[in-house]
Structure formats: C-alpha cells, structure tokens
Scaffold this motif. Sequence first.
Motif, PDB file in Angstrom:
ATOM      1  N   ARG A   5       0.827  -1.201   0.000  1.00 17.12           N
ATOM      2  CA  ARG A   5       0.000   0.000   0.000  1.00 17.12           C
ATOM      3  C   ARG A   5       0.859   1.248   0.000  1.00 17.12           C
ATOM      4  O   ARG A   5       0.439   2.300  -0.442  1.00 17.12           O
ATOM      5  CB  ARG A   5      -0.891   0.029   1.250  1.00 17.12           C
ATOM      6  CG  ARG A   5      -2.085  -0.849   1.152  1.00 17.12           C
ATOM      7  CD  ARG A   5      -2.994  -0.678   2.336  1.00 17.12           C
ATOM      8  NE  ARG A   5      -3.260   0.717   2.615  1.00 17.12           N
ATOM      9  CZ  ARG A   5      -3.427   1.219   3.822  1.00 17.12           C
ATOM     10  NH1 ARG A   5      -3.374   0.448   4.872  1.00 17.12           N
ATOM     11  NH2 ARG A   5      -3.677   2.492   3.997  1.00 17.12           N
ATOM     12  N   ASP A 137      -5.118   5.164  -0.561  1.00 19.60           N
ATOM     13  CA  ASP A 137      -5.949   3.996  -0.842  1.00 19.60           C
ATOM     14  C   ASP A 137      -7.334   4.471  -1.282  1.00 19.60           C
ATOM     15  O   ASP A 137      -8.311   4.367  -0.551  1.00 19.60           O
ATOM     16  CB  ASP A 137      -6.037   3.124   0.407  1.00 19.60           C
ATOM     17  CG  ASP A 137      -6.665   1.780   0.136  1.00 19.60           C
ATOM     18  OD1 ASP A 137      -6.788   1.397  -1.042  1.00 19.60           O
ATOM     19  OD2 ASP A 137      -7.050   1.097   1.112  1.00 19.60           O
ATOM     20  N   ASP A 142      -6.359   4.213  -7.590  1.00 20.01           N
ATOM     21  CA  ASP A 142      -6.415   2.886  -8.201  1.00 20.01           C
ATOM     22  C   ASP A 142      -6.664   2.995  -9.703  1.00 20.01           C
ATOM     23  O   ASP A 142      -6.011   2.315 -10.502  1.00 20.01           O
ATOM     24  CB  ASP A 142      -7.514   2.032  -7.560  1.00 20.01           C
ATOM     25  CG  ASP A 142      -7.172   1.574  -6.159  1.00 20.01           C
ATOM     26  OD1 ASP A 142      -5.986   1.670  -5.763  1.00 20.01           O
ATOM     27  OD2 ASP A 142      -8.089   1.129  -5.442  1.00 20.01           O
ATOM     28  N   LYS A 143      -7.600   3.857 -10.094  1.00 23.26           N
ATOM     29  CA  LYS A 143      -7.907   4.043 -11.512  1.00 23.26           C
ATOM     30  C   LYS A 143      -6.701   4.613 -12.260  1.00 23.26           C
ATOM     31  O   LYS A 143      -6.346   4.143 -13.344  1.00 23.26           O
ATOM     32  CB  LYS A 143      -9.107   4.956 -11.707  1.00 23.26           C
ATOM     33  CG  LYS A 143      -9.457   5.156 -13.179  1.00 23.26           C
ATOM     34  CD  LYS A 143     -10.588   6.138 -13.364  1.00 23.26           C
ATOM     35  CE  LYS A 143     -10.992   6.361 -14.805  1.00 23.26           C
ATOM     36  NZ  LYS A 143      -9.982   6.366 -15.820  1.00 23.26           N
ATOM     37  N   SER A 145      -3.592   4.373 -11.467  1.00 23.72           N
ATOM     38  CA  SER A 145      -2.572   3.316 -11.530  1.00 23.72           C
ATOM     39  C   SER A 145      -2.887   2.329 -12.642  1.00 23.72           C
ATOM     40  O   SER A 145      -2.012   1.975 -13.442  1.00 23.72           O
ATOM     41  CB  SER A 145      -2.504   2.561 -10.207  1.00 23.72           C
ATOM     42  OG  SER A 145      -2.086   3.400  -9.165  1.00 23.72           O
ATOM     43  N   LYS A 146      -4.130   1.893 -12.699  1.00 26.01           N
ATOM     44  CA  LYS A 146      -4.529   0.932 -13.732  1.00 26.01           C
ATOM     45  C   LYS A 146      -4.383   1.540 -15.123  1.00 26.01           C
ATOM     46  O   LYS A 146      -3.941   0.863 -16.063  1.00 26.01           O
ATOM     47  CB  LYS A 146      -5.963   0.474 -13.497  1.00 26.01           C
ATOM     48  CG  LYS A 146      -6.101  -0.462 -12.320  1.00 26.01           C
ATOM     49  CD  LYS A 146      -7.535  -0.849 -12.056  1.00 26.01           C
ATOM     50  CE  LYS A 146      -7.629  -1.705 -10.808  1.00 26.01           C
ATOM     51  NZ  LYS A 146      -9.007  -2.006 -10.430  1.00 26.01           N
TER      52      LYS A 146
END
Length: 161
Positions: A5, A137, A142-143, A145-146
Amino acid sequence: MNRLRMFPAVAALSLLTLTACGGEDATPAAATPTTASTSADSPAPASPAVDPIDDKEVCEKAQKTGTEMKQAIVRVVATEGDASVDATKAVATQMAKDLAETVASGSPDSDAVIALKAFVTEFEKAAKAADPLTAMDTPAIDKASKDFNAACKKAGVEVNF
C-alpha cells in the motif's frame, strides 16, 4: 500488505508535490516588471530542442523511479522499524518530483504521459493528507494506476503502479 500500500501512496504524494511546485515559478516571474526596451534589446533565450521521449521510455523511467522509492521505504522501515508519516512524505515527495520530470520529458499527448500525470495529481492530493498512506488507498488512485499500467502495457512495458 502495508508495504504494498505504501508504494502507490508514496508515488502519488511525490507526483502531486512536484506538480504544485511547478506552478510556483510562474508567479514571481509574472510579478517582475519588465520594460519594452529590455525585451526588445535582448533576444529571448533559446530553449534546447529536445525530442520528447516515447511512451516506452516514460514507462521505464517511471518504473525505475518506483523501484528506487520502494527501496527507500524498505530502508526506512529497516532502520526505524516503521515508516513514519514524515519519512513517507519525504520519500513520496522525491518520487513525485522524479515522476513529474518524467512527465515533462514525454509528449504531452501520449497515453503514458496523460495517465502518469493523472496519477501524480491524485497522489499529490494524498500527500497533503494527515495520513498519506490511508489517503492513497482511493478509487481515484487505483484508476490512475490501472490506466498507467495499461498505457505502459500498450507500449510494451510491464509496470506495477
């Protein structure tokens, strides 16, 4: 699990901090008065003509920066037993600076640069939080990163942001 994380949080904080610093330079220059004779007498400095790096290089440089920052966090944890908020912010700030330089070296309309810039923006928000690791987090990080991982995969480079 905490170490996994930490990387996105550190990366995000660093990138956001660098983006914020980049805007500060324009304010003092704009506040400095100039005269017409000064600007007419001296030619504008020529900026070096440097070709932007391609997406593959952007991804490789970002991955290298990410790896270096992960190693820095591991050193902090090995030395201190845990990564303090200040240590996390310091590592994240450096990572953001380095990733922002990578963004600046690429083509502004490339998929990898656009995705990395979005990642830096979200990471910067998290870096300013009282608890950067928790703030990293988020679905937005997350988006980002993806999206960056996908852009790099398209360029033929496997990264893990």
